[in-house]
Design an enzyme around this catalytic site. Structure first.
Site, PDB file in Angstrom:
ATOM      1  N   HIS A 147       0.757  -0.833  -0.247  1.00 28.76           N
ATOM      2  CA  HIS A 147       0.164   0.260  -0.437  1.00 28.76           C
ATOM      3  C   HIS A 147       0.955   1.425   0.044  1.00 28.76           C
ATOM      4  O   HIS A 147       2.340   1.005   1.059  1.00 28.76           O
ATOM      5  CB  HIS A 147      -1.047  -0.340   1.270  1.00 28.76           C
ATOM      6  CG  HIS A 147      -1.812  -0.597   1.154  1.00 28.76           C
ATOM      7  ND1 HIS A 147      -1.106  -2.509   0.774  1.00 28.76           N
ATOM      8  CD2 HIS A 147      -2.930  -1.097   1.464  1.00 28.76           C
ATOM      9  CE1 HIS A 147      -3.192  -2.948   0.955  1.00 28.76           C
ATOM     10  NE2 HIS A 147      -3.988  -2.129   1.114  1.00 28.76           N
ATOM     11  N   LYS A 538     -13.616   5.262   6.981  1.00 32.31           N
ATOM     12  CA  LYS A 538     -13.679   6.707   5.750  1.00 32.31           C
ATOM     13  C   LYS A 538     -15.063   6.186   5.490  1.00 32.31           C
ATOM     14  O   LYS A 538     -16.042   7.669   5.551  1.00 32.31           O
ATOM     15  CB  LYS A 538     -13.214   6.334   4.275  1.00 32.31           C
ATOM     16  CG  LYS A 538     -13.214   6.603   3.464  1.00 32.31           C
ATOM     17  CD  LYS A 538     -12.237   6.839   2.263  1.00 32.31           C
ATOM     18  CE  LYS A 538     -12.418   5.692   1.377  1.00 32.31           C
ATOM     19  NZ  LYS A 538     -13.547   5.906   0.261  1.00 32.31           N
TER      20      LYS A 538
END
Length: 873
Positions: A147, A538
């Site tokens: 990532h 999120k």
């Protein structure tokens, strides 16, 4: 570069230790010398002007508008040079703090006391017998991912490592004046080179670049560190470690998504996955060969004083018959040293395994282990220290890393599988993407044939919504290879709030899949699922996501008990607080009772890999802390205490979760919010940093909603604005929904989850700067959004302090508080430079040349702020 008065600017700032102050001043002085030599005294003067101005602004002695005017008055080239200077300073300050941390760890170890959060402390608290019982099922499984959260180029990282080596030499006890002078000269040379090294990547990384970068952590740290952790536990269980068979069994297993994670990354192909496992194997076999040859060369015990066993003697004779040219050469070099002869022969066989010389190669790690244990058993009778010392370390390394180093895991989105199956069932021509899905499964089969099932068998399905999403992978495997389909453990990944709530029903449906039934029978009813922290945070906000994830773990633990399944939960945590980050050991202790059960699997991402595995002492401490927490969390006493607290505060937690999620959604789902976020942050420009091979967003163009945006740039961009919104937004409203402050304080004192949630929010709030954040928020032209964010910040800060009882943020975290407060002014300097660039890029009509130059300034400041805050996404 370092302000000597900075440490005294507030009584609230923790005093900097002398050793750390010395190193920061030394490195800062050398950097200042380089700046003067390379950029002229006027560059150094401008850097000093800005440094003093931001400190004065923090003290309230000048207005921040003065700084805005100062940086606006510089030519862009000068602003770029100043941004580079502050970025280099942060790299050096981080290095100095790392050295201080290592020195502190060694000093504590030298004191001979049991360190807190260590394996020895776990043995002391739980008792030898209980730890021995837990060891049977203990498994710590870090998974390295690609990532894109490491902002530094590899060239910058290696330059910093060279400076680190010279600083160690400079500070080494007993060094003479001439030796210290030479180390200082070399440091100056390396800092000069760091200054000349481009901070920004000129080309985008490809997946194999990411694989090779991760291999550096293995080569430099992991391979040597792992047996030290086992030795630490073995010694804690019995001080005679090294003279008897080991009591500690290997419990660390590394995994990797690097080169296997193709969710949203079309650059990860079946060819890349195949090459990845070959690179991993090359590195681990090289390391094993080197270690075996080193031990063999030192094992000079004569047959007179360490006679070999009849079994070893017979094995040598067989080797002479089968490979006379290899063994005769070894025997000539090592006469009357049978153990040395045998291990040199073993090293030759490892080398042959690496070269694919099938006549001499080992077919499996088990064959190598058998030969090493043959040596150990022969030595044990007459030379136990040689049997259970370095040779035991090598055995542990083979048991941990095998011939594949880390289990390569594949990940793909459920919608990709659904589309591929639709094409296959239709019977027409297959798209390139569907062909690639089938090729990936064939590569998994090839890996298993060559390296064994443990090298690659887990297949993670992101956005799993139903058991059909799992069954799809098994059906695709049949299309790809028919009866020769590889062994697969298909792992559902639950990410959204709704998916977390539905997860037990999905697992129930999985029990009807024939392939799942067979795997349960073959593995003793073991099953793995993955929990996604980034996307849930999120979607729901940090507080609601934390509490919903806990509820999901409780429900899944109950489901596993009901269905007689040994469930391992794989925690997809990011490095940043807004993505489930924070101290890993405290996170383990905050898990739902029964959900750990001696097994903990977690992702290690981006800058976290280098922060935790960049130095062997820090890596060992990190793994000991996590292993300590796993052992404690698996004990009935800790579990019962946590369960009691969770039940007592369940109603209060629901109030916090509901209110915080409502506040978070009211902001992030409001019309115009995604566009506003793009204006107030450097989101649009982050892709130009070329952090990794994976695209920053799903689809093309500006994000129309947060669903289009990946969690990493979401967190990264908010960190750059000094708002850090994903780490705390909504929590204040959630806490305010609870009438009783006493109840909140009791939950903070008694419930580990609530304690960790508030402490992590406090860390995120401490890295937020309201005055600078206000300047960023003003760029969007939406006063309502800006006011909403600032009011929630004030509410959250006030209530977190009231609940924790702290008079200031991080009052009880001296080391972190010092790090944040000493960096803040220098981060301010880069933020002002970034604001200049961002404001012009957002509001002015610019020529292509000026836009490129301002973009360079913006990206350099982004890089520097990431170094200063020590986190990206």
């Amino acid at each position: 570069m370092i302000d000597q008065g900075l440490e005294r600017r507030s009584a609230a700032v923790t005093e900097m230790p002398d050793e750390l102050r010395h190193d920061v001043r030394l490195l800062g002085k050398l950097l200042g010398q380089v700046l003067a030599e390379q950029g002229g005294e006027d560059l150094l003067a401008d850097v000093e002007r800005l440094r003093k101005a931001v400190i004065a602004a923090r003290r309230g002695e000048i207005s921040a508008d003065v700084i805005t005017e100062m940086v606006a008055g510089w030519e862009i080239e000068r602003a770029v040079a100043v941004a580079r200077a502050f970025t280099c300073y942060f790299h050096l300050a981080n290095l100095a703090e790392e050295h201080y941390r290592i020195r502190t760890l060694r000093e504590r170890d030298a004191e001979g006391r049991v360190q807190r959060e260590s394996l020895a402390q776990a043995v002391h608290e739980l008792g030898h017998e209980r730890v021995s019982e837990l060891l049977e099922g203990l498994e710590l499984h870090p998974v390295l991912t690609a990532h894109p959260t490491e902002a530094r180029r590899r060239a910058v990282v290696t330059a910093i490592q060279r400076i680190s080596g010279q600083l160690s030499e400079y500070n080494a006890p007993g060094r003479g004046a001439s030796e210290r002078a030479e180390s200082k000269r070399r440091m100056l040379e390396e800092i000069d080179l760091l200054w000349r090294t481009a901070q920004l990547r000129s080309t985008k990384l490809d997946p194999l670049d990411e694989v090779r970068t991760a291999m550096a952590a293995f080569d430099e740290t992991l391979f040597r560190m792992v047996p030290q952790v086992y030795r630490s536990l073995d010694t804690a269980l019995d001080e005679r470690s090294g003279t008897r068979p080991p009591l500690a069994r290997p419990f660390i297993r590394y995994g990797s998504w690097i080169g296997g994670d193709r969710d949203g990354n079309p650059n990860v192909t079946s060819k890349v996955t195949r090459e990845t496992i070959q690179i991993q194997s090359e590195h681990v076999l090289t390391a094993l060969e080197t270690a075996c040859a080193r031990i063999a060369r030192t094992l000079t015990a004569s047959a007179q004083f360490a006679p070999c066993s009849p079994e070893l003697k017979a094995a040598l004779a067989t080797a002479v018959d089968a490979h006379p040219e290899v063994v005769s050469e070894v025997a000539t070099r090592s006469p009357r040293e049978p153990h040395r002869q045998w291990l040199l022969f073993v090293a030759a066989r490892i080398a042959a395994t690496r070269r694919r010389d099938l006549d001499l190669a080992y077919r499996t790690p088990a064959e190598l282990l058998a030969d090493l244990r043959l040596t150990q058993e022969s030595l044990a009778a007459s030379a136990p220290r040689q049997a259970y010392g370095e040779l035991q370390h090598l055995i542990w390394q083979v048991e941990t890393f095998g011939f594949h180093l880390a289990e390569l895991e594949v990940r793909q989105h459920s919608q990709v599988h659904a589309a591929a199956l639709a094409e296959l069932r239709a019977g027409g021509a297959l798209s390139e993407r569907t062909e690639e899905v089938l090729a990936t499964i064939r590569v998994i089969g090839w890996i298993q044939e060559r390296y064994g099932v443990t090298a690659c068998s887990r297949y993670v399905v992101s956005f799993t919504r139903s058991a059909e999403d799992i069954a799809a992978v098994y059906e695709l495997a049949r299309h790809a290879l028919g009866d020769r389909a590889p062994v697969l453990d298909v792992v559902p990944l639950f990410e959204s709030g709704q998916d977390l709530a539905n997860s037990p029903d999905v697992l129930t449906g999985m029990l009807d899949i024939p392939e799942v039934q067979r795997r349960l029978a073959d593995t003793g009813r073991r099953m793995e699922i993955m929990l996604g922290y980034s996307d849930s945070a999120k979607e729901l906000g940090p507080a609601a996501a934390t509490l919903r994830l806990y509820e999901a773990q409780e429900a899944l633990t109950a489901w596993a008990a009901e269905h007689d399944v040994q469930l391992r939960m794989f925690h997809g945590r990011g490095g940043a607080l807004g993505r489930g980050g924070g101290p890993a050991n405290r996170a383990v202790l905050a898990q739902a009772p029964g959900s750990v059960a001696g097994r903990f699997k977690v992702t290690e991402q981006g800058e976290v890999i280098f922060a935790r595995y960049g130095h062997i002492a820090i890596a060992r401490r990190h793994l000991e802390q996590v292993a300590n927490a796993v052992l404690l969390a698996s004990s009935p006493t800790v579990g019962a205490r946590t369960a009691t607290a969770a039940e007592r505060f369940r109603g209060m937690a629901e109030q916090v979760a509901t209110a915080s999620e409502q506040a978070y959604r009211a902001l992030t789902e409001a019309p115009g919010f995604p566009e506003w976020f793009g204006l107030v942050s450097p989101l649009e420009e982050l892709g130009s940093l070329r952090l990794g091979s994976r695209p920053a967003r799903r689809g093309l163009g500006a994000p129309r909603s947060l669903d289009d945006l990946r969690a990493i740039p979401w967190v990264f961009a908010w960190a750059q604005t000094r708002v850090n919104l994903p780490g705390w937004y909504g929590l204040g409203t959630g806490l305010a929904a609870v009438d009783s402050l006493d109840e909140l304080r009791a939950a903070y004192a008694e419930w580990p989850l609530f304690n960790v949630m508030l402490d992590n929010a406090e860390m995120s709030l401490a890295k937020t700067d309201r005055s600078i954040a206000k300047r960023y928020l003003a760029l969007g032209g939406r006063e309502d959004f800006a006011q909403q964010v600032l009011e929630e910040y004030d509410r959250t800060r006030d209530l977190v302090l009231r609940v924790t009882g702290h008079t200031r943020l991080l009052e009880n975290r001296k080391v972190l508080s010092r790090a944040v407060q000493l960096r803040d002014p220098y981060v301010d300097a880069l933020s002002h430079l970034q604001l200049r660039a961002l404001r012009a890029l957002r509001t002015e009509t610019l020529s292509d040349q000026d836009r490129d130059r301002l973009s360079t300034l913006l990206l350099l400041s982004v890089n520097g702020v990431a170094a200063g805050l020590q986190n990206t996404g």
